[in-house]
Motif scaffolding. Structure first.
Motif, PDB file in Angstrom:
ATOM      1  N   TYR A  47      86.921 -23.002  39.880  1.00 10.67           N
ATOM      2  CA  TYR A  47      87.388 -23.138  41.010  1.00 10.67           C
ATOM      3  C   TYR A  47      87.038 -24.491  41.671  1.00 10.67           C
ATOM      4  CZ  TYR A  47      88.110 -18.053  41.329  1.00 10.67           C
ATOM      5  OH  TYR A  47      88.278 -16.635  41.170  1.00 10.67           O
ATOM      6  N   ILE A  48      88.218 -24.874  42.485  1.00 10.62           N
ATOM      7  CA  ILE A  48      87.598 -26.368  43.121  1.00 10.62           C
ATOM      8  C   ILE A  48      87.999 -26.064  44.671  1.00 10.62           C
ATOM      9  CG2 ILE A  48      88.698 -28.831  43.191  1.00 10.62           C
ATOM     10  CD1 ILE A  48      89.570 -28.464  40.153  1.00 10.62           C
ATOM     11  N   ASP A  49      87.298 -26.599  45.281  1.00  9.10           N
ATOM     12  CA  ASP A  49      87.275 -26.496  46.801  1.00  9.10           C
ATOM     13  C   ASP A  49      87.601 -25.465  47.378  1.00  9.10           C
ATOM     14  OD1 ASP A  49      86.611 -29.460  46.768  1.00  9.10           O
ATOM     15  OD2 ASP A  49      88.480 -30.240  47.444  1.00  9.10           O
ATOM     16  N   LEU A  50      86.750 -24.507  47.281  1.00  8.89           N
ATOM     17  CA  LEU A  50      86.786 -23.104  47.826  1.00  8.89           C
ATOM     18  C   LEU A  50      86.734 -22.945  49.285  1.00  8.89           C
ATOM     19  CD1 LEU A  50      85.130 -20.851  45.210  1.00  8.89           C
ATOM     20  CD2 LEU A  50      87.436 -21.433  45.649  1.00  8.89           C
ATOM     21  N   PHE A  51      87.605 -22.442  50.131  1.00 10.03           N
ATOM     22  CA  PHE A  51      87.765 -22.395  51.732  1.00 10.03           C
ATOM     23  C   PHE A  51      88.465 -21.092  52.002  1.00 10.03           C
ATOM     24  CE2 PHE A  51      89.588 -22.892  55.665  1.00 10.03           C
ATOM     25  CZ  PHE A  51      88.401 -23.166  56.548  1.00 10.03           C
ATOM     26  N   ASP A  52      87.746 -20.205  52.626  1.00 14.11           N
ATOM     27  CA  ASP A  52      88.245 -19.141  53.206  1.00 14.11           C
ATOM     28  C   ASP A  52      89.140 -18.315  52.337  1.00 14.11           C
ATOM     29  OD1 ASP A  52      88.854 -17.208  55.356  1.00 14.11           O
ATOM     30  OD2 ASP A  52      90.729 -18.254  55.936  1.00 14.11           O
ATOM     31  N   VAL A  53      88.519 -18.124  50.993  1.00  9.87           N
ATOM     32  CA  VAL A  53      89.048 -17.434  49.895  1.00  9.87           C
ATOM     33  C   VAL A  53      89.295 -16.033  50.113  1.00  9.87           C
ATOM     34  CG1 VAL A  53      88.800 -16.762  47.467  1.00  9.87           C
ATOM     35  CG2 VAL A  53      88.053 -18.977  48.280  1.00  9.87           C
ATOM     36  N   PRO A  54      90.698 -15.449  49.962  1.00  5.64           N
ATOM     37  CA  PRO A  54      91.141 -13.873  50.046  1.00  5.64           C
ATOM     38  C   PRO A  54      90.026 -13.135  49.107  1.00  5.64           C
ATOM     39  CG  PRO A  54      93.040 -15.443  49.657  1.00  5.64           C
ATOM     40  CD  PRO A  54      91.854 -16.415  49.377  1.00  5.64           C
ATOM     41  N   GLN A  55      89.817 -12.061  49.845  1.00  9.14           N
ATOM     42  CA  GLN A  55      88.618 -11.189  49.176  1.00  9.14           C
ATOM     43  C   GLN A  55      89.252 -10.755  47.759  1.00  9.14           C
ATOM     44  OE1 GLN A  55      85.941 -10.043  50.791  1.00  9.14           O
ATOM     45  NE2 GLN A  55      85.320  -9.008  48.998  1.00  9.14           N
ATOM     46  N   GLU A  56      90.447 -10.693  47.417  1.00 15.22           N
ATOM     47  CA  GLU A  56      90.941 -10.307  46.081  1.00 15.22           C
ATOM     48  C   GLU A  56      90.394 -11.087  45.102  1.00 15.22           C
ATOM     49  OE1 GLU A  56      95.217 -12.216  45.367  1.00 15.22           O
ATOM     50  OE2 GLU A  56      94.766 -11.263  47.601  1.00 15.22           O
ATOM     51  N   TYR A  57      89.674 -12.154  45.478  1.00 13.89           N
ATOM     52  CA  TYR A  57      89.084 -13.114  44.279  1.00 13.89           C
ATOM     53  C   TYR A  57      87.837 -12.831  43.967  1.00 13.89           C
ATOM     54  CZ  TYR A  57      93.148 -16.158  43.998  1.00 13.89           C
ATOM     55  OH  TYR A  57      94.627 -16.528  43.766  1.00 13.89           O
ATOM     56  N   ALA A  58      87.086 -11.626  44.637  1.00 14.83           N
ATOM     57  CA  ALA A  58      85.891 -11.304  44.325  1.00 14.83           C
ATOM     58  C   ALA A  58      85.863 -10.615  42.850  1.00 14.83           C
ATOM     59  CB  ALA A  58      85.349 -10.210  45.341  1.00 14.83           C
ATOM     60  N   ASP A  59      87.163 -10.280  42.583  1.00  8.41           N
ATOM     61  CA  ASP A  59      87.182  -9.542  41.327  1.00  8.41           C
ATOM     62  C   ASP A  59      87.238 -10.874  40.121  1.00  8.41           C
ATOM     63  OD1 ASP A  59      86.801  -7.018  42.233  1.00  8.41           O
ATOM     64  OD2 ASP A  59      89.000  -6.517  42.438  1.00  8.41           O
ATOM     65  N   LYS A  60      87.480 -11.909  40.587  1.00  8.97           N
ATOM     66  CA  LYS A  60      87.753 -12.926  39.527  1.00  8.97           C
ATOM     67  C   LYS A  60      86.486 -14.060  39.532  1.00  8.97           C
ATOM     68  CE  LYS A  60      92.736 -12.757  39.993  1.00  8.97           C
ATOM     69  NZ  LYS A  60      94.022 -13.390  40.064  1.00  8.97           N
ATOM     70  N   PRO A  61      85.550 -13.860  38.883  1.00 10.13           N
ATOM     71  CA  PRO A  61      84.261 -14.513  39.147  1.00 10.13           C
ATOM     72  C   PRO A  61      84.425 -15.876  38.169  1.00 10.13           C
ATOM     73  CG  PRO A  61      83.893 -12.927  37.233  1.00 10.13           C
ATOM     74  CD  PRO A  61      85.166 -12.682  38.059  1.00 10.13           C
ATOM     75  N   ALA A  62      83.587 -16.771  38.990  1.00 13.98           N
ATOM     76  CA  ALA A  62      83.513 -18.201  38.615  1.00 13.98           C
ATOM     77  C   ALA A  62      82.843 -18.688  37.358  1.00 13.98           C
ATOM     78  CB  ALA A  62      83.231 -19.177  39.522  1.00 13.98           C
ATOM     79  N   ASP A  63      83.434 -19.272  36.585  1.00  6.54           N
ATOM     80  CA  ASP A  63      82.325 -19.931  35.602  1.00  6.54           C
ATOM     81  C   ASP A  63      81.796 -21.187  35.923  1.00  6.54           C
ATOM     82  OD1 ASP A  63      82.471 -17.911  32.985  1.00  6.54           O
ATOM     83  OD2 ASP A  63      84.668 -18.386  33.656  1.00  6.54           O
ATOM     84  N   VAL A  64      82.643 -21.956  36.488  1.00  6.18           N
ATOM     85  CA  VAL A  64      82.364 -23.217  37.270  1.00  6.18           C
ATOM     86  C   VAL A  64      82.927 -23.620  38.546  1.00  6.18           C
ATOM     87  CG1 VAL A  64      82.401 -25.920  36.888  1.00  6.18           C
ATOM     88  CG2 VAL A  64      82.376 -24.294  34.841  1.00  6.18           C
ATOM     89  N   VAL A  65      82.134 -24.135  39.434  1.00  4.34           N
ATOM     90  CA  VAL A  65      82.788 -24.398  40.797  1.00  4.34           C
ATOM     91  C   VAL A  65      82.532 -25.679  41.045  1.00  4.34           C
ATOM     92  CG1 VAL A  65      82.470 -24.183  43.423  1.00  4.34           C
ATOM     93  CG2 VAL A  65      82.325 -22.219  42.074  1.00  4.34           C
ATOM     94  N   PHE A  66      83.623 -26.459  41.288  1.00  5.98           N
ATOM     95  CA  PHE A  66      83.569 -27.915  41.636  1.00  5.98           C
ATOM     96  C   PHE A  66      83.847 -27.896  43.044  1.00  5.98           C
ATOM     97  CE2 PHE A  66      84.527 -28.110  37.346  1.00  5.98           C
ATOM     98  CZ  PHE A  66      83.911 -29.181  36.788  1.00  5.98           C
TER      99      PHE A  66
END
Length: 135
Positions: A47-66
């Motif tokens: 993921y890159i530059d997360l802001f106000d991410v919809p709740q549905e992404y809770a089921d898509k865990p991150a390996d890397v966050v930039f």
């Protein structure tokens, strides 16, 4: 601000592996039009530059966050916490002290490069003539 060059070499090298998917995450926030991105391939999610991410992404865990810089619309700890897992690697500009320390992340400066979760990355300086506050 830092931009990223990201390479998932094993996907390109082996066509039998899954393809890379790039998703522009659309926020429901009517005040900000930001470019959050999710890159998935070879069982890896970035993921890159997360802001106000919809709740549905809770089921898509991150390996890397930039993150590119520490403005609210590019660094939202609630959204990061939504996709973070114990093994997530966090990478952002060394000037983003809160992000780097809160997530025990790696602070970088333009020219730095490395590997996280099998993904090669390089940080380079972004240029934005319209907004000097994005330096």
């Amino acid at each position: 601000m830092i931009l990223w060059i990201i390479q998932i070499p094993s996907v390109a090298a082996n066509t039998n592996k899954s393809q890379v998917t790039i998703t522009h995450i659309k926020s429901d926030n009517k005040y900000y039009n930001v470019s959050m991105v999710c890159i998935e391939g070879n069982d890896t999610r970035v993921y890159i530059d997360l802001f106000d991410v919809p709740q549905e992404y809770a089921d898509k865990p991150a390996d890397v966050v930039f993150i590119t810089h520490d403005h609210l619309a590019h660094y939202d700890s609630i959204s990061i916490d939504l996709v973070a897992q114990n093994t997530t690697t966090f990478i952002g500009p060394s000037s983003c002290n809160e992000f780097v320390s809160k997530y025990n992340g790696t602070g970088v400066v333009p020219g730095d490069n490395g590997t996280a979760a099998g993904i090669q990355y390089e940080a380079f300086r972004a240029y934005n003539a319209a907004h000097t506050y994005h330096e």
